[in-house]
Design a protein around this motif. Structure first.
Motif, PDB file in Angstrom:
ATOM      1  N   TYR A 155       3.643  66.037 -43.613  1.00 35.78           N
ATOM      2  CA  TYR A 155       4.479  64.868 -43.311  1.00 35.78           C
ATOM      3  C   TYR A 155       3.626  63.609 -43.160  1.00 35.78           C
ATOM      4  O   TYR A 155       4.015  62.634 -42.527  1.00 35.78           O
ATOM      5  N   ASN A 156       2.453  63.603 -43.782  1.00 32.35           N
ATOM      6  CA  ASN A 156       1.593  62.420 -43.909  1.00 32.35           C
ATOM      7  C   ASN A 156       1.118  61.836 -42.584  1.00 32.35           C
ATOM      8  O   ASN A 156       1.092  60.625 -42.415  1.00 32.35           O
ATOM      9  N   CYS A 157       0.743  62.696 -41.676  1.00 31.66           N
ATOM     10  CA  CYS A 157       0.290  62.217 -40.368  1.00 31.66           C
ATOM     11  C   CYS A 157      -1.133  61.661 -40.403  1.00 31.66           C
ATOM     12  O   CYS A 157      -1.571  61.003 -39.479  1.00 31.66           O
ATOM     13  N   SER A 158      -1.887  61.974 -41.463  1.00 29.02           N
ATOM     14  CA  SER A 158      -3.265  61.511 -41.662  1.00 29.02           C
ATOM     15  C   SER A 158      -4.301  62.197 -40.778  1.00 29.02           C
ATOM     16  O   SER A 158      -5.451  61.762 -40.719  1.00 29.02           O
ATOM     17  N   THR A 159      -3.917  63.268 -40.097  1.00 34.79           N
ATOM     18  CA  THR A 159      -4.892  63.996 -39.281  1.00 34.79           C
ATOM     19  C   THR A 159      -6.047  64.476 -40.144  1.00 34.79           C
ATOM     20  O   THR A 159      -7.215  64.383 -39.743  1.00 34.79           O
ATOM     21  N   CYS A 160      -5.729  64.948 -41.342  1.00 36.09           N
ATOM     22  CA  CYS A 160      -6.774  65.453 -42.240  1.00 36.09           C
ATOM     23  C   CYS A 160      -7.789  64.356 -42.575  1.00 36.09           C
ATOM     24  O   CYS A 160      -8.994  64.603 -42.635  1.00 36.09           O
ATOM     25  N   SER A 161      -7.303  63.165 -42.797  1.00 39.21           N
ATOM     26  CA  SER A 161      -8.181  62.055 -43.185  1.00 39.21           C
ATOM     27  C   SER A 161      -9.007  61.519 -42.029  1.00 39.21           C
ATOM     28  O   SER A 161     -10.110  61.020 -42.231  1.00 39.21           O
ATOM     29  N   THR A 162      -8.472  61.632 -40.810  1.00 39.91           N
ATOM     30  CA  THR A 162      -9.221  61.113 -39.663  1.00 39.91           C
ATOM     31  C   THR A 162     -10.320  62.055 -39.209  1.00 39.91           C
ATOM     32  O   THR A 162     -11.242  61.625 -38.525  1.00 39.91           O
ATOM     33  N   ILE A 163     -10.251  63.335 -39.616  1.00 44.85           N
ATOM     34  CA  ILE A 163     -11.280  64.294 -39.201  1.00 44.85           C
ATOM     35  C   ILE A 163     -12.264  64.616 -40.332  1.00 44.85           C
ATOM     36  O   ILE A 163     -13.337  65.142 -40.079  1.00 44.85           O
TER      37      ILE A 163
END
Length: 180
Positions: free
Chosen positions: A30-38
């Motif tokens: 759902y595009n929360c961007s957790t993957c990109s921030t870590i």
């Protein structure tokens, strides 16, 4: 460009993303961007590499952009799996990125640094073959000698995968380009 086994990697990847358990995993995002921030690569490249954008493009059918154009370049992913561990929905990013890399390889679209390193492993059993200067430095640091590698065993293992054919085909393509 010719493709390994006459498989269209774009269609193949599309099928994998729509007719498999990966489709369910992709739909969980759902595009929360957790993957990109870590992601350490996203942090190092100041967001130029972005796992979330790869998932978005996968979700919306932009396989050609991912495996032919390499924008964004999934090969930058180090496969550390931090993104997957942090994902609140358990999206299988590791497997998705691996499938994109495999489709890209079927299209002979692998960055030169990866093919040259793979070729080194195939020829010498190590990405960086042992050299006197390396052994001397290891001794100075109090490290044990580098363990020997059974190159025939490595070649046998790699022979069980398409890597040998891929390397040969890429080498042939490069020779053809040089001749033109």
């Amino acid at each position: 460009m010719e493709k390994i086994e006459n498989i269209d990697p774009v269609l193949s990847l599309h099928d994998e993303f729509t007719d498999s358990e990966l489709a369910t995993s992709l739909n969980l995002c759902y595009n929360c961007s957790t993957c990109s921030t870590i992601c350490p690569v996203a942090l190092e490249t100041e967001g130029k590499f972005n796992p979330r954008s790869i998932i978005l493009l996968s979700n919306f059918g932009y396989e050609k952009r991912l495996i032919v154009d390499l924008t964004p370049n999934v090969w930058q992913c180090t496969m550390c799996e931090l993104c997957q561990e942090a994902c609140p929905e358990g999206v299988n990013l590791h497997e998705i990125f691996l499938r994109i890399k495999n489709a890209s390889a079927r299209y002979h679209n692998i960055p030169k640094s990866y093919t040259s390193e793979t070729n080194q492993v195939y020829l010498f059993g190590k990405a960086v073959p042992s050299q006197p200067v390396i052994e001397k430095r290891r001794e100075q640091l109090g490290l044990p000698k580098s363990p020997s590698t059974d190159v025939d065993e490595i070649k046998k293992l790699m022979g069980m995968t398409p890597v040998e054919n891929i390397l040969k085909e890429i080498e042939e393509l490069e020779k053809t380009k040089e001749e033109k």
